[in-house]
Every structure is written in structure tokens, then in C-alpha cells.
Scaffold this motif. Structure first.
Motif, PDB file in Angstrom:
ATOM      1  N   THR A 149      11.545  -1.816  11.324  1.00 26.44           N
ATOM      2  CA  THR A 149      12.036  -0.499  10.914  1.00 26.44           C
ATOM      3  C   THR A 149      11.540   0.574  11.882  1.00 26.44           C
ATOM      4  O   THR A 149      10.578   0.372  12.618  1.00 26.44           O
ATOM      5  CB  THR A 149      11.566  -0.150   9.488  1.00 26.44           C
ATOM      6  OG1 THR A 149      10.135  -0.174   9.448  1.00 26.44           O
ATOM      7  CG2 THR A 149      12.121  -1.130   8.478  1.00 26.44           C
ATOM      8  N   CYS A 150      12.223   1.703  11.854  1.00 24.25           N
ATOM      9  CA  CYS A 150      11.884   2.826  12.729  1.00 24.25           C
ATOM     10  C   CYS A 150      11.750   4.108  11.900  1.00 24.25           C
ATOM     11  O   CYS A 150      12.166   4.154  10.746  1.00 24.25           O
ATOM     12  CB  CYS A 150      12.969   3.038  13.782  1.00 24.25           C
ATOM     13  SG  CYS A 150      13.020   1.776  15.058  1.00 24.25           S
ATOM     14  N   ALA A 151      11.212   5.126  12.542  1.00 25.88           N
ATOM     15  CA  ALA A 151      11.134   6.436  11.907  1.00 25.88           C
ATOM     16  C   ALA A 151      12.449   7.189  12.037  1.00 25.88           C
ATOM     17  O   ALA A 151      12.564   8.329  11.598  1.00 25.88           O
ATOM     18  CB  ALA A 151      10.004   7.260  12.518  1.00 25.88           C
ATOM     19  N   GLY A 152      13.417   6.560  12.630  1.00 26.46           N
ATOM     20  CA  GLY A 152      14.751   7.134  12.767  1.00 26.46           C
ATOM     21  C   GLY A 152      15.671   6.084  13.339  1.00 26.46           C
ATOM     22  O   GLY A 152      15.233   5.197  14.077  1.00 26.46           O
ATOM     23  N   TYR A 153      16.937   6.165  12.976  1.00 28.13           N
ATOM     24  CA  TYR A 153      17.916   5.183  13.429  1.00 28.13           C
ATOM     25  C   TYR A 153      18.686   5.809  14.590  1.00 28.13           C
ATOM     26  O   TYR A 153      19.699   6.474  14.387  1.00 28.13           O
ATOM     27  CB  TYR A 153      18.830   4.826  12.257  1.00 28.13           C
ATOM     28  CG  TYR A 153      19.787   3.682  12.506  1.00 28.13           C
ATOM     29  CD1 TYR A 153      19.651   2.831  13.588  1.00 28.13           C
ATOM     30  CD2 TYR A 153      20.849   3.454  11.637  1.00 28.13           C
ATOM     31  CE1 TYR A 153      20.528   1.782  13.808  1.00 28.13           C
ATOM     32  CE2 TYR A 153      21.742   2.411  11.832  1.00 28.13           C
ATOM     33  CZ  TYR A 153      21.579   1.584  12.929  1.00 28.13           C
ATOM     34  OH  TYR A 153      22.448   0.552  13.149  1.00 28.13           O
ATOM     35  N   SER A 226       6.928   3.328  21.180  1.00 31.37           N
ATOM     36  CA  SER A 226       7.089   4.121  19.956  1.00 31.37           C
ATOM     37  C   SER A 226       7.881   5.400  20.217  1.00 31.37           C
ATOM     38  O   SER A 226       7.873   5.937  21.321  1.00 31.37           O
ATOM     39  CB  SER A 226       5.711   4.499  19.390  1.00 31.37           C
ATOM     40  OG  SER A 226       5.835   5.289  18.219  1.00 31.37           O
ATOM     41  N   ARG A 227       8.538   5.862  19.170  1.00 28.44           N
ATOM     42  CA  ARG A 227       9.201   7.172  19.175  1.00 28.44           C
ATOM     43  C   ARG A 227       8.545   8.073  18.121  1.00 28.44           C
ATOM     44  O   ARG A 227       8.990   9.175  17.858  1.00 28.44           O
ATOM     45  CB  ARG A 227      10.693   6.989  18.880  1.00 28.44           C
ATOM     46  CG  ARG A 227      11.561   8.216  19.133  1.00 28.44           C
ATOM     47  CD  ARG A 227      12.955   7.813  19.529  1.00 28.44           C
ATOM     48  NE  ARG A 227      13.956   8.845  19.385  1.00 28.44           N
ATOM     49  CZ  ARG A 227      14.094   9.899  20.183  1.00 28.44           C
ATOM     50  NH1 ARG A 227      13.245  10.080  21.185  1.00 28.44           N
ATOM     51  NH2 ARG A 227      15.057  10.773  19.970  1.00 28.44           N
ATOM     52  N   MET A 228       7.470   7.589  17.513  1.00 29.67           N
ATOM     53  CA  MET A 228       6.852   8.276  16.392  1.00 29.67           C
ATOM     54  C   MET A 228       6.373   9.695  16.708  1.00 29.67           C
ATOM     55  O   MET A 228       6.567  10.600  15.883  1.00 29.67           O
ATOM     56  CB  MET A 228       5.699   7.442  15.853  1.00 29.67           C
ATOM     57  CG  MET A 228       5.163   7.929  14.522  1.00 29.67           C
ATOM     58  SD  MET A 228       6.373   7.724  13.183  1.00 29.67           S
ATOM     59  CE  MET A 228       6.266   5.965  12.888  1.00 29.67           C
ATOM     60  N   HIS A 255       9.358   7.101  23.697  1.00 29.03           N
ATOM     61  CA  HIS A 255      10.779   7.300  23.969  1.00 29.03           C
ATOM     62  C   HIS A 255      11.111   8.768  23.690  1.00 29.03           C
ATOM     63  O   HIS A 255      11.103   9.197  22.540  1.00 29.03           O
ATOM     64  CB  HIS A 255      11.591   6.365  23.073  1.00 29.03           C
ATOM     65  CG  HIS A 255      13.064   6.431  23.302  1.00 29.03           C
ATOM     66  ND1 HIS A 255      13.929   5.466  22.855  1.00 29.03           N
ATOM     67  CD2 HIS A 255      13.849   7.343  23.933  1.00 29.03           C
ATOM     68  CE1 HIS A 255      15.162   5.781  23.196  1.00 29.03           C
ATOM     69  NE2 HIS A 255      15.131   6.923  23.844  1.00 29.03           N
ATOM     70  N   ILE A 256      11.400   9.523  24.757  1.00 32.04           N
ATOM     71  CA  ILE A 256      11.720  10.948  24.644  1.00 32.04           C
ATOM     72  C   ILE A 256      12.934  11.224  25.524  1.00 32.04           C
ATOM     73  O   ILE A 256      12.931  10.897  26.716  1.00 32.04           O
ATOM     74  CB  ILE A 256      10.532  11.836  25.077  1.00 32.04           C
ATOM     75  CG1 ILE A 256       9.282  11.471  24.263  1.00 32.04           C
ATOM     76  CG2 ILE A 256      10.866  13.308  24.917  1.00 32.04           C
ATOM     77  CD1 ILE A 256       8.030  12.208  24.698  1.00 32.04           C
ATOM     78  N   ASN A 257      13.971  11.848  24.961  1.00 33.99           N
ATOM     79  CA  ASN A 257      15.236  12.001  25.680  1.00 33.99           C
ATOM     80  C   ASN A 257      15.565  13.425  26.117  1.00 33.99           C
ATOM     81  O   ASN A 257      16.431  13.603  26.969  1.00 33.99           O
ATOM     82  CB  ASN A 257      16.390  11.481  24.815  1.00 33.99           C
ATOM     83  CG  ASN A 257      16.354   9.974  24.654  1.00 33.99           C
ATOM     84  OD1 ASN A 257      15.928   9.250  25.555  1.00 33.99           O
ATOM     85  ND2 ASN A 257      16.773   9.495  23.495  1.00 33.99           N
ATOM     86  N   HIS A 258      14.936  14.426  25.529  1.00 35.16           N
ATOM     87  CA  HIS A 258      15.323  15.809  25.838  1.00 35.16           C
ATOM     88  C   HIS A 258      14.138  16.742  25.630  1.00 35.16           C
ATOM     89  O   HIS A 258      13.309  16.531  24.732  1.00 35.16           O
ATOM     90  CB  HIS A 258      16.484  16.246  24.934  1.00 35.16           C
ATOM     91  CG  HIS A 258      17.238  17.423  25.442  1.00 35.16           C
ATOM     92  ND1 HIS A 258      16.751  18.713  25.356  1.00 35.16           N
ATOM     93  CD2 HIS A 258      18.452  17.534  26.061  1.00 35.16           C
ATOM     94  CE1 HIS A 258      17.623  19.560  25.881  1.00 35.16           C
ATOM     95  NE2 HIS A 258      18.659  18.852  26.326  1.00 35.16           N
ATOM     96  N   GLY A 259      14.091  17.785  26.446  1.00 36.71           N
ATOM     97  CA  GLY A 259      13.009  18.753  26.337  1.00 36.71           C
ATOM     98  C   GLY A 259      12.948  19.443  24.982  1.00 36.71           C
ATOM     99  O   GLY A 259      11.873  19.873  24.548  1.00 36.71           O
ATOM    100  N   LEU A 260      14.090  19.562  24.305  1.00 35.61           N
ATOM    101  CA  LEU A 260      14.093  20.188  22.985  1.00 35.61           C
ATOM    102  C   LEU A 260      13.388  19.333  21.938  1.00 35.61           C
ATOM    103  O   LEU A 260      13.111  19.804  20.836  1.00 35.61           O
ATOM    104  CB  LEU A 260      15.529  20.478  22.545  1.00 35.61           C
ATOM    105  CG  LEU A 260      16.224  21.625  23.280  1.00 35.61           C
ATOM    106  CD1 LEU A 260      17.697  21.695  22.914  1.00 35.61           C
ATOM    107  CD2 LEU A 260      15.541  22.952  22.976  1.00 35.61           C
TER     108      LEU A 260
END
Length: 399
Positions: A149-153, A226-228, A255-260
């Protein structure tokens, strides 16, 4: 961890932004027994805040356009030459009007469009699975699917078929073959602990997992994916940072995709890890309508560098089912990366790579990486890319 999985539980302003088409698509997913979406309250609130900002900016642009048209009409009546011939808003890229947070977690009807070459297992991990939770593709490292499981899908995720099963944290029984394999394979020097997100497990469970892995192989390097920190920065407590420090050699891959996504709370969580002596690296997926501009990526990587995190990988999109609306065509991706090299120093420049579909492994991308093209019987054109073991693999040419 409590996750939001229903429209009515989203922040009100975000729930109000759901279109009839999106709502109908969610109903279709639910009827099939598929979890339509999952997101933490923190990330949903970030999306709601950005949505409000975008709506405010959109209204301001509409007001400006109205004023410009009114002024143009007045100038025409007075015979005054217009100051410029550019259309209003021509300098505003469409991406500036997209909620890049919402787009990453909220389902789109575009996902129903599944291309023939999109795969349930786009990386071909099944062919390298040596135990139910263990994948050994590269000689000196293995992948441990520690949690289902993840903290977001994430809608672009290449491991969607795994996370949708909602399997829990790895059990002691499931660890037995993992420990046996590690003990029998001294060539393995690293364990990538991933899933799902391992940090969905408690500190106690993580400590037991690390202890088991080190019992099997003392001193083996642990890499935690992690993306947590982005989805739920409150999870990154001083106790968790101390746990990571205790089990070094250990590195965290975020895992980070955008500065926002780098909200103050997220920045604080990353700094907490770095201040505890935990090396932090990041990976980013190139996503259409999210970060497919060199300046957007450069801003993100600079900010990460300033925080003390190392941009590690930028990935071309994988061929997961229903994700073609996220993928940037490969030749355009190469152009973006080439421009990026001119905008940022080597310290902040991640390697650009793609996982060859079907199990070809990870290869770095560069202007001369495409060695040719071929067309199959259906008319689909494929790029030819060479794997690390000197075999040509195909990656689709997309519009």
C-alpha cells in the motif's frame, strides 16, 4: 494512516472541481471493485490550495482580457495603433493553468484508453522474481516489495497492479525466503526496500524488517524508496529519522515530481532526515502536463539541492496501462533533458533513464541513444534502444 478515497471526503473546494465525466469514471472503477483513488488529507489540501490559486489567477486573466478588449475597442474608435499584435495570454503556457498536484492523484477518464503495448508488468519484474516479495534483476542488488500500500495512489505508477491489491506489510513468514536468498547470494550488496511505500509500516515493523535483513547479510546497504515526506510529512518524525540513522548504511530515495510539492512541511521533513545524517536522494518521473518543461524541472532540482537532497534519476514514463496521457514522446523528452543540461549544474542534474519495457532493465538516455526504428505488422513504430547487455529493445514512438 487514514486516506481519502471518496469525492465527498475531499476538501470542499476540491470536491466541487470534479467534473461529471470524472465522477462517472470513478463510478465505473468502483463498480469493477477497483479503488478509484487514494490520497492523504495533507496532499489533498495542497491540491485544494493550488486549485483556489489557479481559479483566482484564471479570473484575473479573464478580467485582464476583458479590459484589454475594452481598451482595444476604445483605441480603434480613437484611431490609436495597438501597442502589440500578440494575442492576449499567448505568453502563458497551458501548464500554468493545470493543477499539477490534483493531476497526479485524481483519476481521469483518459485512463480508460489503454494502448496495445501497455503492460500490467511494464518493467517485466515477474521474470526476475525469486520469492513472492523479492526481485533480483541486477547482479549486485535486489528489490524487496516490503509493502503493498501507499500513502497515495499515483495515477502514473508503473506498479499499479501491485498496489491495487492492497497487500499489507511483509510478514515474518514472507521474510524467510528473502533471508535465505540473501544469505546464499553474496554478490547482492544492496536491498531496495520499496512496494508500495515501506513507510506505511510502523517504526516497530521497519526496525524488525531492517534487523531481519541485516541478520541475513550484515552490513548490506539498505535503500528505502518512499513518497511519504511529500504525501504525509508528519510521518517523518525525529524517532523515524533516528531509526534510519541507527541502521546505516541506509539511503532514502524520495519520489518528488514538482516544486509545488515542496510545501514548508515537506521541506522540514527532508531537513529532519538530512540533519539526522540520513543521505537523501530523489527521483522524478517526466509527466506530461505536470513537469514537462526544462525550467520547471530545473527549479525543482535546484530547490532539492539547496535542501541538501541529491537529484538522482529523472525517468521517462513507463508503459503502465492507461497512462499514455502522462507520457512525453521520447524525442521530446530528450529535447527537454538537453535543455535542462544548459539550465542547471552537474550537482543538480539527475541521470535521465528509462526502464526498457518487458524486462530489458534500466538504460540512460542521451541524444544518440536511439539506434534505429522499426515498424511492426500493426503499423506501430518502435525506437530501438540498446540494453546494458548489448541487446536491442523496443520502446514505442508516440505522438
Amino acid at each position: 494512516m487514514k486516506l481519502i478515497t471518496r469525492i465527498q471526503d475531499l476538501p470542499p473546494e476540491l470536491a466541487a472541481s470534479v467534473s461529471p465525466e470524472e465522477s462517472a469514471f470513478i463510478e465505473t472503477l468502483t463498480a469493477k471493485g477497483i479503488l478509484p483513488f487514494a490520497v492523504t488529507p495533507f496532499y489533498a489540501q495542497r491540491a485544494a490550495e493550488l486549485n483556489a490559486e489557479l481559479m483566482t489567477n484564471l479570473q484575473a486573466k479573464r478580467d485582464a482580457e476583458r479590459d484589454t478588449k475594452r481598451d482595444a475597442k476604445r483605441d480603434a474608435e480613437l484611431g490609436v495603433e495597438p501597442a502589440a499584435n500578440l494575442p492576449v495570454g499567448s505568453a502563458q503556457p497551458n501548464q500554468d493553468r493545470v493543477n499539477v498536484i490534483r493531476r497526479q492523484f485524481f483519476p481521469s477518464p483518459e485512463e480508460a484508453h489503454i494502448l496495445p503495448y501497455e503492460l500490467e508488468d511494464p518493467l517485466g519484474e515477474a521474470r526476475y522474481r525469486v520469492a513472492p516479495r523479492l526481485v533480483h534483476q541486477y547482479r549486485d542488488r535486489v528489490l524487496l516489495l516490503a509493502n503493498g500500500t501507499c500513502a497515495g495512489y499515483c495515477r502514473h505508477c508503473f506498479r499499479r497492479s501491485w498496489t491495487s491489491t492492497l497487500q499489507g506489510f511483509i510478514t515474518e513468514a514472507e521474510l524467510v525466503p528473502v533471508k535465505s536468498y540473501l544469505a546464499a547470494h553474496p554478490e547482492v550488496r544492496e536491498v531496495l526496500v520499496s512496494g508500495g511505500d515501506p513507510l506505511m509500516g510502523t517504526d516497530e515493523r521497519l526496525a524488525l524488517l531492517f534487523k531481519s535483513l541485516r541478520e541475513a547479510r550484515p552490513g548490506i546497504l539498505l535503500r528505502i524508496g518512499s513518497r511519504m515526506p511529500v504525501m504525509a510529512p508528519e510521518r517523518i518524525t525525529p524517532d523515524l529519522a533516528a531509526l534510519f540513522r541507527e541502521w546505516r548504511p541506509l539511503r532514502l530515495i524520495l519520489h518528488i515530481n514538482h516544486g509545488l510539492e515542496l510545501a514548508p512541511e515537506v521541506r522540514a521533513a527532508i531537513l529532519r532526515l538530512i540533519d539526522a545524517g540520513v543521505p537523501v536522494h530523489t527521483q522524478t518521473v517526466l509527466l506530461r502536463g505536470v513537469n514537462d518543461r526544462a525550467d520547471t524541472l530545473a527549479e525543482l532540482f535546484r530547490e532539492l539541492l539547496y535542501l541538501g537532497a541529491t537529484p538522482y534519476y529523472l525517468f521517462q514514463g513507463d508503459l503502465a496501462p492507461g497512462t499514455s496521457h502522462f507520457r512525453v514522446p521520447l524525442e521530446q523528452s530528450l529535447e527537454i533533458y538537453q535543455e535542462l543540461t544548459q539550465l542547471i549544474s552537474g550537482l543538480g542534474l539527475p541521470a535521465f533513464a528509462v526502464d526498457l519495457p518487458g524486462g530489458g532493465g534500466k538504460v540512460h538516455l542521451h541524444p544518440r541513444c536511439i539506434e534505429g526504428e522499426e515498424t511492426d505488422a500493426s503499423g506501430q513504430v518502435w525506437y530501438l534502444l540498446r540494453s546494458r547487455d548489448n541487446i536491442l529493445w523496443r520502446y514505442p514512438k508516440e505522438a
